[in-house]
Design a protein around this motif. Structure first.
Motif, PDB file in Angstrom:
ATOM      1  N   ASP A   1     -54.619  22.943   8.291  1.00 16.83           N
ATOM      2  CA  ASP A   1     -54.358  24.149   7.497  1.00 16.83           C
ATOM      3  C   ASP A   1     -55.372  25.225   7.850  1.00 16.83           C
TER       4      ASP A   1
ATOM      5  N   ALA B   1     -48.038  19.598   2.486  1.00 18.69           N
ATOM      6  CA  ALA B   1     -48.861  18.593   3.162  1.00 18.69           C
ATOM      7  C   ALA B   1     -48.554  17.156   2.721  1.00 18.69           C
TER       8      ALA B   1
ATOM      9  N   ALA C   1     -49.673  25.382   2.342  1.00 18.42           N
ATOM     10  CA  ALA C   1     -49.978  24.072   2.939  1.00 18.42           C
ATOM     11  C   ALA C   1     -50.029  22.977   1.876  1.00 18.42           C
TER      12      ALA C   1
ATOM     13  N   GLY D   1     -58.864  21.018   6.578  1.00 21.83           N
ATOM     14  CA  GLY D   1     -58.950  22.379   6.042  1.00 21.83           C
ATOM     15  C   GLY D   1     -59.863  23.172   6.950  1.00 21.83           C
TER      16      GLY D   1
ATOM     17  N   VAL E   1     -51.973  17.175   9.659  1.00 24.25           N
ATOM     18  CA  VAL E   1     -51.860  18.536   9.122  1.00 24.25           C
ATOM     19  C   VAL E   1     -53.166  19.285   9.326  1.00 24.25           C
TER      20      VAL E   1
ATOM     21  N   PHE F   1     -50.612  25.026   9.661  1.00 21.35           N
ATOM     22  CA  PHE F   1     -50.199  26.005   8.659  1.00 21.35           C
ATOM     23  C   PHE F   1     -50.955  27.310   8.888  1.00 21.35           C
TER      24      PHE F   1
ATOM     25  N   ASP G   1     -56.423  26.152   1.500  1.00 23.10           N
ATOM     26  CA  ASP G   1     -56.013  25.120   0.538  1.00 23.10           C
ATOM     27  C   ASP G   1     -56.902  23.894   0.531  1.00 23.10           C
TER      28      ASP G   1
ATOM     29  N   HIS H   1     -52.436  31.375   1.495  1.00 24.73           N
ATOM     30  CA  HIS H   1     -52.977  30.290   0.691  1.00 24.73           C
ATOM     31  C   HIS H   1     -51.887  29.732  -0.229  1.00 24.73           C
TER      32      HIS H   1
END
Lengths: 347, 347, 347, 347
Positions: D96, D84, D80, D145, D94, D73, D100, D77
């Motif tokens: 990001d 997700a 995702a 993240g 995933v 992603f 997020d 903000h």
């Protein structure tokens, strides 16, 4: 009309003096010296001056500097101290934009500038050219060692906190994280400041020790009336003009209740060239581009114990030539803003 | 593995050769010479190479260049012609990125470079390093005079119009209005290319005569098979890398029905490093930053009689070191894209 | 004191008008309008004006523009033509920095600006704001359509060659290869002019057709007294301020004996803001940064049949706001240099 | 081959992912989504990718992201966290690049990003994407993240001093004076990051509070195993790419005998993307331009009690897309340097 001589007119502080003095109503530019370029019109080297400055570079011999009222040295370190004694003896005032008359201790000068000081006796007489601190002394002086570019911004940013023995902040743990445009390195042929080296690039330098550190420490200690210690980390940033100093000071318990915004505003209320920005501001270097103004913002993140002070100046104006004209105005009893009433160029 | 030597590794074309060759799978960098910096690690001068290039600068004597398979000269004009004869005699191929072997006429060389050519006999043998024109000759050569940065962009922009005596455009009134980034001036300490001089500034230079003009005229005339005349106006623009050439050509009556877009697309269909952009495009220099690609757009404003051809290249890659690697690949029978499969850096 | 109103003070031409007018001795800034920012101090948006401009933005309604002596429109295209009739009826002079009153033919206006002209009758009355061509008409006008930035530089560069039906150059094959700094695109939120897009990048744009082309053709044809045709290729270059126009003109047989340097020098001898540089010069954009000056150099490479004329201006000053002040001075019978006696900022 | 999807390919982190992944030997780019640009070739928006990336933007619906092995992603903000859960449920990993999944506390997320977190349950599972700290956890994760650009440089600069409860420095008075290039603000149409605003200009911003502050504090506290407090002052500097963090840490009495150079060298000896420079170095941002490398220098001015740590990274590579590829390599058991073996572009 004040008859002005400029020694070393081929660098950035030289052309900046010419930009400002050519529009100064009380001044005649009598001579601009450059041994190398003697005979060439100043405006041939700097076409921006075409139509404003008609004088040609002359050799020091031709220049008859002793007939001037004041001589500016926009030269490498060491030139002014060689010529100042003779000029002073002839009754000419001397304003040195280099470092020859900044440090009071000749040993310190020798340590940082790698040359012996040739007229240490004049060091005692020389007044440090920072009007906001030394206005009265400047007015009565015949020899000025102008404040350096970084030192001007750092001292003006800390002055209200330290003056006269104030105990608002810790004085041994100050930090000055300073960023300078590339013109601060001068108009010298060097690889490190080429466009393709300094462009799109950012770096620190001089972390181990920079010549402006002893000057800052001397200045702040004099302001405070007691020794002040500071860590100074200069950085090179890809702008042409401008210095941004980010200053960090720990608030002492005695200072916690202080309204720092008010303290700065009151201290600088009458200063023609220091602008305390509204609370919360983040001044931009371009807001002073081409002008003698310094803009300051005072922050206290999270209302904690660390003060963050942001200071911007144009290193070639308030950091050099503009401040030198301000000092000249004081020395000759002229209004302090004379010739300096220039709106910054934005964008 | 091809053993490579680089003479003069401290300039921009040198570090660019090292960037590319250090990732080239068929190459060993055997020596990088610099008399002045001998003993210093290359990556100490250029920290971008830390972890990629482990070699240190050596003196020419230490370097044993005769044991290399090929030696690149990334040096000022005049160095390659002094050393090439001995290297060639030892069976080493030579690729000169400077101008020593570009101009076929030693008198022309002397006129523009202010030095006598010391091996005019080699001029006849030397192949001009522009792969799109001389691919076969390069493959069989042992001595290459690499095309200059401006000449590469101008010749590739006009090649499809002039090749083999074509009569599509007027050949005596061509105009090349070229704009170069500052790295084109090299990594030399000079005032004119300081950040504070070249930054936020734009100017023409060399309008009276530039060394690349005879090279362009020689190249275009060879391509055309008859004399071609061109006005060349180079400009300095504040970017680090990149050349943008804007070329103007009058269409002859015989050319009016030509589909110029198609002409260019067909000519360059098989070329690995020439990209003809879709009709109407305006290529950006950054679209080739760091890569060996040239991008070209062909315009005919108002469907009139003037062709406007836009060409962008990275002056340090296709205009110098990348093209030199391309030429090396050809000389050693390697795939032409080897070591040059780099995506441009945007932004 | 002349009472001045500025409509649209939040863009670059607006802040530039304020920079110049705030130091103009014969002017009072009565109102600066911005519907969006009404109530905010102008100096809050542009801190460079702190201490120089004390006025706040006002809505058009509050502004009482009809009580002004002159109103400048520093607005997007279309705003001035909506408000001009009412202001003129109230006896207020109008100076439009946008394109509403540049093109004489409303159909042309509609074609290039994609909007109908709402007061075509005023087009006939409006005077084109290029003092070097229309000085007398400007002095007597009440409505001015200011010359655009590119058109100013191109017309001043060709004026001495074309005036009054001169037959020195071919008039159907002119080329203007122009390079502009990014401020020319205005202070609008757009991806294409972001720092990370336009920085370290160079490209052409508008090759198919640019709004300034009909303006240039109209202006040159008026100057010449007969139709003139020109190919115009604008480029975006990574500088903040500045336009560099490189103009190409074929010399006609009748023009071959002309001393072009002398022709330009004589034509512009009395012009306060046009500086013909010495033969062989290559003017830099920074030599006019922040000033209303245009500098021109005339080249004839190889003494051939192609003239190359180099013109630099600050697009926000002589290309916009400075020229507007020059025009205002003429309209009010003031010395033409009033408020414009500014030394360019170099570096 | 790993099938990769990219959500949001029109920003700088998107094009940077494409630059790196297009040369990654173990990856197929299956889809790049952009609702707005669906149907347009990616290389039409970013001509630098011509010849390297052949895919067109697709709508999220067309993209069939669930058939990918991993989805990046590169979005604002909030995007995702909306997509997700469904992707994870379908067995897709995933990564990001937005915020997020950085902050562990949903209330903190809401405070700083002004939106409610829609899948707080996933916050506990998400692994913070900073390989030098979380290598093993990343290898086993399905949701990452990614660390922010500033936080990466600050955490890597302080990690060796704080890890595992070390008592070498004071942990409540840390200062991070950080300077970022303008690409850090993204490819969004905004006035503040226009070339004519951010060029030749330097300023601080976000002094009152910046979204990266809680991320840094959370990261450092986790590293240390106890709360760490820091003052964070970000600045905008006129370069395209690059972050320079200057970090200040007071040495505790327990730390005074430490050989900090050695401490850093040993801690990072095995790290493929962290380069501890020789003592006394001042790393330049350009030394990592386009690469995933971080370079660090450790200073102790005057051998006093203040450590000054200098850290440079390319904010779009190690600060975003390069680090995301590094993390992907770990997640799929590939060599960590795969696809990241790029020599920095200098100059």
């Amino acid at each position: 009309m004040i008859k002005v001589g400029i020694v070393g007119g081929t660098g950035y502080t030289g052309v900046e003096l010419l930009r400002l003095l050519s529009r100064h109503h009380d001044v005649t530019i009598q001579a601009v010296t450059s041994r190398k370029e003697a005979g060439m019109k100043v405006s041939e080297m700097f076409p921006s001056l075409r139509g404003f400055v008609d004088v040609a570079f002359s050799t020091p011999e031709e220049a008859d500097l002793k007939s001037c009222d004041v001589v500016f040295f926009a030269t490498p370190h060491g030139v002014a101290m060689a010529q100042a004694p003779e000029l002073l003896a002839a009754g000419v005032k001397v304003i040195d934009l280099a470092a020859d008359f900044r440090l009071k201790d000749p040993a310190e000068f020798q340590k940082w500038y790698a040359m012996e000081h040739t007229c240490p006796d004049l060091l005692a007489e020389a007044v440090y050219g920072l009007a906001e601190v030394n206005r009265d002394a400047i007015a009565g002086a015949r020899l000025i060692g102008m404040a350096g570019c970084y030192p001007t911004s750092v001292q003006l940013g800390l002055l209200p906190l330290l003056e006269n023995g104030k105990a608002l902040i810790e004085t041994q743990t100050l930090i000055a994280d300073c960023k300078s445009g590339v013109s601060g390195a001068g108009r010298k042929a060097e690889v490190g400041t080429l466009f393709a080296e300094a462009g799109d690039n950012f770096k620190a330098y001089g972390v181990k020790g920079h010549r402006h550190l002893p000057e800052i420490m001397q200045g702040l200690s004099a302001i405070h009336g007691a020794p002040v210690a500071l860590t100074f980390v200069p950085h090179l940033t890809p702008l042409i003009r401008g210095i941004h100093s980010t200053l960090y000071a720990r608030i002492r318990p005695e200072g916690r209740e202080t309204d720092f915004q008010k303290l700065f505003e009151e201290r600088y209320a009458g200063e023609p060239f220091v602008d305390v920005m509204p609370a919360g501001s983040t001044p931009e270097t371009r807001s002073v581009r081409g002008s003698n103004m310094v803009r300051i913002a005072v922050h206290r993140p999270g209302n904690g114990d660390l003060l963050v002070i942001l200071v911007v100046e144009d290193n070639l104006v308030k950091g050099a030539s503009g401040q030198a004209v301000q000092v000249m105005n004081l020395m000759f009893g002229l209004p302090e803003r004379q010739g300096l009433d220039v709106v910054p160029l934005l964008p």
